[in-house]
Structures are given as C-alpha cells and as structure tokens.
Design an enzyme around this catalytic site. Structure first.
Site, mmCIF file in Angstrom:
data_model
loop_
_atom_site.group_PDB
_atom_site.id
_atom_site.type_symbol
_atom_site.label_atom_id
_atom_site.label_comp_id
_atom_site.label_asym_id
_atom_site.label_seq_id
_atom_site.Cartn_x
_atom_site.Cartn_y
_atom_site.Cartn_z
ATOM 1 N N GLY A 183 46.407 43.409 -7.434
ATOM 2 C CA GLY A 183 45.030 43.641 -7.825
ATOM 3 C C GLY A 183 44.357 44.712 -7.005
ATOM 4 O O GLY A 183 43.384 45.326 -7.443
ATOM 5 N N ARG A 213 48.810 49.663 -5.242
ATOM 6 C CA ARG A 213 50.262 49.677 -5.182
ATOM 7 C C ARG A 213 50.775 49.327 -3.799
ATOM 8 O O ARG A 213 50.129 49.600 -2.806
ATOM 9 C CB ARG A 213 50.775 51.063 -5.570
ATOM 10 C CG ARG A 213 50.594 51.325 -7.035
ATOM 11 C CD ARG A 213 50.874 52.762 -7.352
ATOM 12 N NE ARG A 213 51.035 52.928 -8.790
ATOM 13 C CZ ARG A 213 51.338 54.076 -9.368
ATOM 14 N NH1 ARG A 213 51.516 55.153 -8.639
ATOM 15 N NH2 ARG A 213 51.467 54.161 -10.671
ATOM 16 N N ASP A 229 42.369 33.832 -0.377
ATOM 17 C CA ASP A 229 43.097 34.151 -1.608
ATOM 18 C C ASP A 229 44.519 33.581 -1.566
ATOM 19 O O ASP A 229 45.495 34.309 -1.736
ATOM 20 C CB ASP A 229 43.109 35.661 -1.828
ATOM 21 C CG ASP A 229 43.436 36.016 -3.269
ATOM 22 O OD1 ASP A 229 43.479 35.094 -4.119
ATOM 23 O OD2 ASP A 229 43.650 37.205 -3.554
#
Ligand SMILES: Nc1ncnc2c1ncn2[C@@H]1O[C@H](COP(=O)(O)OP(=O)(O)OP(=O)(O)O)[C@@H](O)[C@H]1O
Ligand SMILES: *[C@@H]1O[C@H](CO)[C@@H](O)[C@H](O)[C@H]1NC(C)=O
Ligand SMILES: *[C@@H]1O[C@H](CO)[C@@H](O)[C@H](O)[C@H]1NC(C)=O
Ligand SMILES: *[C@@H]1O[C@H](CO)[C@@H](O)[C@H](O)[C@H]1NC(C)=O
Ligand SMILES: *[C@@H]1O[C@H](CO)[C@@H](O)[C@H](O)[C@H]1NC(C)=O
Ligand SMILES: *[C@@H]1O[C@H](CO)[C@@H](O)[C@H](O)[C@H]1NC(C)=O
Ligand SMILES: *[C@@H]1O[C@H](CO)[C@@H](O)[C@H](O)[C@H]1NC(C)=O
Length: 664
Positions: A352, A355, A468
C-alpha cells in the site's frame, strides 16, 4: 718601355678576363635562407625562426617576389643551371591559390604586375608584350582559360606571356619510360631543375619529389634562344601570388650557377615546413585554439553536467532535526547502488505504501529490503521519522529489523533486513504457492509474532503501537520465524498535526470497532488486529473475504463458535499429521477473545503470550462475556484485561531525539 707596355696590356687582359670569369662563373647556393641577402618585395619574407623563404603568406589576392639581389650577366651563348625545393601549402587539399614562377626578370619587384592568375609577373596590359623581357617557368595550380592553361596542375615555360610557350601536367618520367603525376598543391616538398644550354639553346625543366633521384628525361624541354628575350643583366628569382584561397608558397633551398651545373642542394640542411600547414600559426589561432578551447569547454560542461546529474540523481533531503536524530540515515547513492539503480527486476513486492526492492549493501554485502514510500506531508513524516529513528534501536528476533532510512524529495526509503521467505499472506492465501504451512509452522509463527508485539508494547523502554498488524506485515525469515514489519508506517497517512487525534489507521478487517469513534490507536487496537491475525492463520481466510458473501472473518468465526462448531472454521488445508486440535482451538478462541468488541475486555499481549505458552488456561468465557458482559467464572478476569484505553500511543516527538541519544 716595351716591357712596360706588355705589363699594362697583360694586366688589362687579366682584369678583363677576371671580369668575364667573375660574371660567367656566378653561382650561389642557399640550403635554407637564414641570413640570405635576397631582394624581397610584396608578401615575401624569410621566416625568422626556421629560415624558410615564404613567398606569400595567407593574405589573399597578393603577390610576393624574391630575387637574387645582383643581376646575372646573360650573354648570347650563356648557359645556366638552377634547382630549388618548393612547397605549396593550401588551406584545402584540393584547392589552392595560384602558384610559383621561377623568373628571369629585368627588375626584382616587377612593378605593375598583378597577383592571382598573373602570378605577380605581368598585368593585363603588358601580358604578351616582348618589352617585358621576362622568361619564367611557372608551377601553376589554377586552370586559367584566358591563358589557355591545360589544367590546374601544370608546369609551363612562359616567355613574356602567361600563355605558356610550352606546358605539361606536373609529374615526372621514371627511367623505364613511365610517367608519374605529381600534385603541386599537395604540400609535399618537390624539387625543380631548370637548365639552359646556350649552345643548343635548349631549356629543360625537370620536376620530382624531394629525395628521389633526378629523372633522366626532363618534364619539359624547349628550344628557345633566351638571349633574344632576356636582358643582358637580368635578375633571377621567384614570383608568386595568392588568389582567393588561403595558400602559402615556400622555397626551402635554392642553388644557381651560370655556365655550369648548379651545386646540389644539401637536403638534410633544408628547413622543415611548418607542421600543420602553410598557415601554421594562424591555423593554430583560427582552428587549433578554438578546437582546443571547445574541447576544454566541452569537457568542462560534460564534467559539470555529470556532477549535476549525479547530484540530482542522488539528491536527498536533510533537515537539521534529522541530523539531531542521528545515525540511521543511508545515503541515496548507497541504496541506489545496492539495488543496482532500483531496476524493475529487483522489485520483490508492492504494498500500500509503494514498491519494495531487494538490494545488497555494498559495504557489508548485507541483503536488505528497501521500501520506497512516497510522501507529501511533512508533518506526518516528521513524526514518523522521529519514530523510526528510535525504532531503529528496537531489537527482537520477531521484528523485521529496520536498518535505516533515506529521505528524498517526495519519497522516503526504508531499509529493512531482507526476509528470504517473504510475507506470511503469500503462504496463507496464494493459490500458486505450492507449500502449505502445517500447523506446527503456523503455531510457531503465531507465537513469534505475539512475542514481537509484546516486545513492542512492553519490552522496550517506551510503548510502541504497531498500528497495522496483519498477515502481509508478518515476514518470514529463512527459518520460518514470523517477524513483524512495517510498524508505525501507517502514521505517514495520519496527516493531523495533533498526534492525539490521529485518523483511523490500519487495514479493514483488522480495525477495532472503537477505532473509528475514538480515532486512537492503542495497545487494545493492536490486540484486536492481532486477534484477527490469529483467526486468519487458523482459518486460512482473509479477515474480509470480498469474493462471494461479504463476511467479516471475526463475525463468521463467532457465528460458528455460538453454534458450537468452531472447529469447522479451521483451514481445510491443514493436514491431520501434526494437527493439534487443542492448539487450534486455543488459537481460534484467543482470536475471538482478542477481537472482543469492548477494548477493556481484550487481553493484553503478556496474557496472550501466557495463553499461547499454556502457562495459563484460557478462561472458558461465555456468550454473555463476548456480548459485552463480564466473565462469569472469573471475576478477576477483568483485572487481567487491564484497561489500555487510557494508554495513549507513545508519539515520538522531536524531544525524543535527545532522549534517544542519551540511550545510545
Ligand atoms: N524485509 C523484507 N524482506 C523480504 N520481503 C519483503 C520485506 N518487506 C517487504 N517485503 C515484500 O514486499 C511486499 C510488500 O511489502 P509491503 O509491506 O510494502 O506491503 P504490504 O505489507 O503487503 O502492504 P502495506 O504496505 O499496506 O502494509 C511484501 O508482501 C513482501 O513480499
Ligand atoms: C645585399 O646585396 C646587395 C647587393 O649586392 C648589397 O647592396 C647589400 O648591401 C647586401 N646586404 C647585405 C645585408 O648583405
Ligand atoms: C603577410 O605579409 C604582409 C607583409 O609582410 C603583412 O602585412 C601581412 O599582415 C601578412 N599577413 C598575414 C596573414 O600574416
Ligand atoms: C602593367 O605593367 C607595366 C610594366 O610593369 C606598367 O608600366 C603598367 O603601368 C602596368 N599597367 C597596369 C594597368 O597596371
Ligand atoms: C608593349 O609595351 C611597350 C612599352 O610598355 C608599348 O610601347 C607597346 O605599345 C606595347 N606593345 C603592345 C603590342 O601592346
Ligand atoms: C595524371 O594527370 C592527368 C591530368 O590530370 C590525368 O589525365 C592522368 O590520368 C593522371 N595519371 C595518373 C596516373 O594519375
Ligand atoms: C635536355 O634534355 C634533353 C633530352 O632529355 C637532353 O638531350 C639535353 O642534354 C638536356 N639539356 C640540358 C641542358 O640538360
């Protein structure tokens, strides 16, 4: 008396004889013209440095004369022999200005004569007039049709007239009878012999390359009674002219003799021609210098261009506070080299945030994963950087080590230890992946991640909220240890300036229900996400399966649990070989407990670890408890699930840096 007479007479005879021999034997030789006494006019000069006789310089439309300063006595049966070495150096190899003439002339400067095709010998009124008293051998490099020239590279005999009495293409006969052309304007030095025999009145002209033997057969041979044309006292020398093309005419050496063969020139003594061309110095200035200058300028521009380009290519952003924060900064150049220029082939994943590239650090050959994160907000970035500056100091075997970062305009590069087995989600959900994780591996990973998260929450001096947790952020090293990655990164997308009111971060399906309301990431929201992760691992399903029926994994498992069919949710791919039913049930139940709707009711990570290690039995929590009530069997359970809502996430601030340094 008689004796006196004889003495006087004999003296007179002797004096007369002496006079005649003085004239008849006249000869001179110039092997180079240094210090030579010549009568020069027009452009002609003797070059001071090397003693060349330069008849013309690069001035166009001009003439030059160089004559022996004293006249020779030319009588009815006089003979002469002369030879000289010349060179015509032109700006262009195929073109040149006019040429050179060896001349017998009544004057040393031929007044009124014209340059160009007139070769400095005649003008258009006197050309062809016998009162000129000029006989010349022309070396002509221009085809002048008005004078019936045969070509633009010829040798001719001119008698008072530029319409040659005899002419032929420049060249020489070789002894077997063949003929070789010579190019007069080649710039190569050539030798010319002009020989006149007064008895058979033959004028021979012989041309050949310098150094070659003189050919037996002359190039031109003309019967002519010279004494009828030239004056009794005539000057010998050279005339030359330039036209519109820059050309220089040189004489390197000259030998002359009346009534005998001219002494041979000593070729080794002749001065050498200017190296570049007739316009040696001018060319150096007009061509050489600009060439050198432009080369220098070009090189300078190239070098500065390369430096600028390198500066641009490796440009980074660095602010004062970052220097304060310190040591964990990589140079962009190092990262660029490590990834061989961030080439496509080096991409190991796309998330998200951007890269991820694989790289090898040049200095220690360490394998790294470099995440390129684009950013535009400086505020969030600053907090984040402050955080990673300290996160760099976190060390745990279940945390993907952040080695450092680099910041450029618009992007941030995060350098992590490379995890050779990639992220866990690939093993769980990638249909193409052949290897299915068995239960032992899964349980090992789960325990590892739990221990990593516990370290973040309690193991370090300060609380770190991961924000996360999900299977794609669990990386697997070479030994299939689960390692938490990406912590704090979601902060980048919390643009709020007040860290206490950050926006919702995390990934759908892992977001605790209170998070959208409070907007605060807490230990409890991390635990919720970890619970979703547990269910993910046990059930082999994504927390939100978007394919068919949109079903939240937590709700789905809860439904089964209520029906007492929790074991039906277990990943079908788990083989029975090392399947430990109690462990699977534990993980699923713990997952449900961690995803409790009320933050207070979730266990903390220390308890989670104890449950997983089976140090504490998982309480047999009831339906009521899961629906928001308190556990029935153990009142103390509430104390277990200590409140975490009051614990705000620790937000690293600028002040953190100084703290950081004191810790190091
Ligand atoms: N340290 C690492 N070692 C090896 N592979 C890595 C490493 N970090 C990331 N990857 C690979 O790059 C992929 C993308 O990682 P990234 O963390 O950017 O995306 P994500 O976790 O899938 O999504 P998000 O960015 O939203 O967290 C991962 O799935 C993993 O395959
Ligand atoms: C050059 O020769 C001329 C004529 O012979 C003479 O008058 C003159 O003095 C000479 N000059 C030099 C420098 O020898
Ligand atoms: C050529 O020589 C003449 C006379 O010596 C001089 O005036 C002129 O400047 C010279 N030209 C060049 C290009 O050297
Ligand atoms: C041509 O040359 C002669 C002899 O040198 C001179 O007397 C005459 O003035 C010249 N004519 C022109 C037009 O220059
Ligand atoms: C040749 O020149 C002389 C002197 O300059 C002049 O008197 C005579 O007329 C000229 N002859 C021709 C044919 O032009
Ligand atoms: C020599 O020059 C003449 C005239 O330009 C030409 O016709 C001939 O072919 C040349 N010969 C050689 C061998 O180049
Ligand atoms: C001129 O050339 C001819 C033929 O090659 C030769 O017989 C004669 O002797 C030469 N004359 C002189 C003065 O060299």
């Amino acid at each position: 008396m008689l004796e006196m007479k004889t003495i006087v007479v004999s003296t007179l005879v002797w004096v007369l004889l002496l006079r005649t021999t003085a004239f008849s034997d006249q000869s001179f030789i110039f092997n180079g013209f240094r210090g030579a006494n010549l009568s020069l006019s027009g452009l002609a000069e003797i070059t001071s440095d090397d003693g060349l006789l330069r008849l013309t310089n690069t001035t166009t439309q001009h003439k030059g004369h160089a004559f022996y300063p004293t006249p020779i006595r030319f009588e009815k049966s006089s003979s002469f022999s002369t030879t000289f070495v010349f060179s015509i150096l032109s700006e262009y190899p195929d073109l040149s200005s006019h040429g050179i003439a060896f001349a017998l002339s009544p004057t040393t400067d031929l007044p009124g004569s014209l340059p160009s095709q007139f070769l400095g010998l005649f003008n258009n009124t006197n050309n062809g007039n016998s009162s000129n008293h000029v006989v010349a051998v022309e070396l002509d490099t221009i085809l002048s049709t008005e004078f019936d020239d045969i070509d633009d590279n010829h040798v001719g005999i001119d008698v008072n007239d530029l319409r040659s009495a005899s002419s032929t293409t420049a060249g020489y006969f070789i002894d077997d009878g063949g003929f070789r052309n010579l190019s007069l304007r080649s710039g190569e030095p050539m030798q010319l012999w002009v020989e006149y025999d007064g008895t058979d009145m033959r004028l021979n002209v012989t041309l050949f390359p310098v150094g070659a033997p003189k050919p037996e057969v002359p190039l031109l041979s003309k019967t002519i009674e010279l004494s009828k044309f030239v004056l009794k006292d005539t000057y010998v020398g050279f005339s030359s002219s330039t036209g519109s093309i820059i050309t220089s005419h040189y004489i390197l050496g000259w030998s002359f003799k009346m009534n005998g063969k001219a002494e041979d020139l000593d070729l080794s003594e002749l001065p050498s021609l200017p190296r570049i061309g007739p316009k040696d110095k001018p060319r150096l200035l007009t061509v050489g210098l600009p060439v050198i200058l432009s080369a220098v300028v070009f090189t300078a521009v190239m070098i500065s261009g390369i430096m600028l380009w390198r500066r641009y290519k490796y440009a980074e952003l660095l602010e004062d506070w970052e220097l304060e924060c310190g040591p964990r900064r990589f140079s962009y150049k190092d990262l660029y080299q490590a990834t061989k220029g961030f080439r496509e082939r080096g991409i190991i994943g796309t998330g998200g945030f951007g890269r991820v590239y694989k790289g090898v650090l040049q200095n220690d050959q360490r394998e790294v994963a470099i995440k390129r994160v684009s950013h535009e907000s400086r505020q969030g970035l600053r907090e984040f950087l402050a955080e990673i500056a300290s996160i760099g100091h976190l060390r745990h075997r279940n945390i993907a080590q952040l080695l450092g970062y680099c910041r450029r305009k618009g992007e941030l590069l995060l350098v992590y230890d490379y995890m050779s087995n990639g992220s866990l989600d690939k093993f769980l959900f990638d249909k193409n992946k052949q290897t299915v994780l068995n239960w032992r591996q899964r349980f090992h990973i789960v325990k590892g991640v739990a221990s990593g998260l516990l370290y973040l929450h309690e193991g370090w001096e300060q609380l770190v909220i991961h924000r996360d947790i999900k299977s794609s952020n669990v990386l697997l090293d070479g030994e299939m240890n689960g390692r938490l990655g990406d912590f704090g990164l979601s902060r980048l997308y919390n643009h709020g300036t007040d860290p206490q009111t950050t926006n919702v971060a995390g990934t759908l399906g892992y977001i605790a229900p209170e998070l959208p309301m409070t907007g605060r990431n807490t230990v409890a929201t991390d635990v919720f996400a970890f619970g979703a992760f547990l269910l993910e691992v046990a059930c082999g399903r994504r927390p939100i399966e978007s394919s068919d029926e949109v079903m939240n994994l937590v709700d789905w498992v809860m439904d089964h649990w209520r029906k007492g069919a929790v074991m039906e949710t277990v990943d079908a791919r788990l083989g029975s070989d090392d399947f430990v039913a109690e462990e699977v049930e534990l993980v699923i139940k713990l997952g449900l407990l961690c995803t409790h709707g009320v933050p207070h009711s979730r266990p903390n990570m220390r308890q989670v670890m104890q449950f997983l290690d089976r140090d504490i039995e998982l309480p047999d929590f009831s339906m009521d408890y899961m629906n928001g009530g308190v556990p029935e069997h153990d009142r103390g359970f509430d104390d277990f699930f200590m409140s975490t809502s009051s614990e705000q996430a620790f937000f690293w601030s600028k002040n953190r840096c100084s703290l950081e340094r004191s810790l190091m």
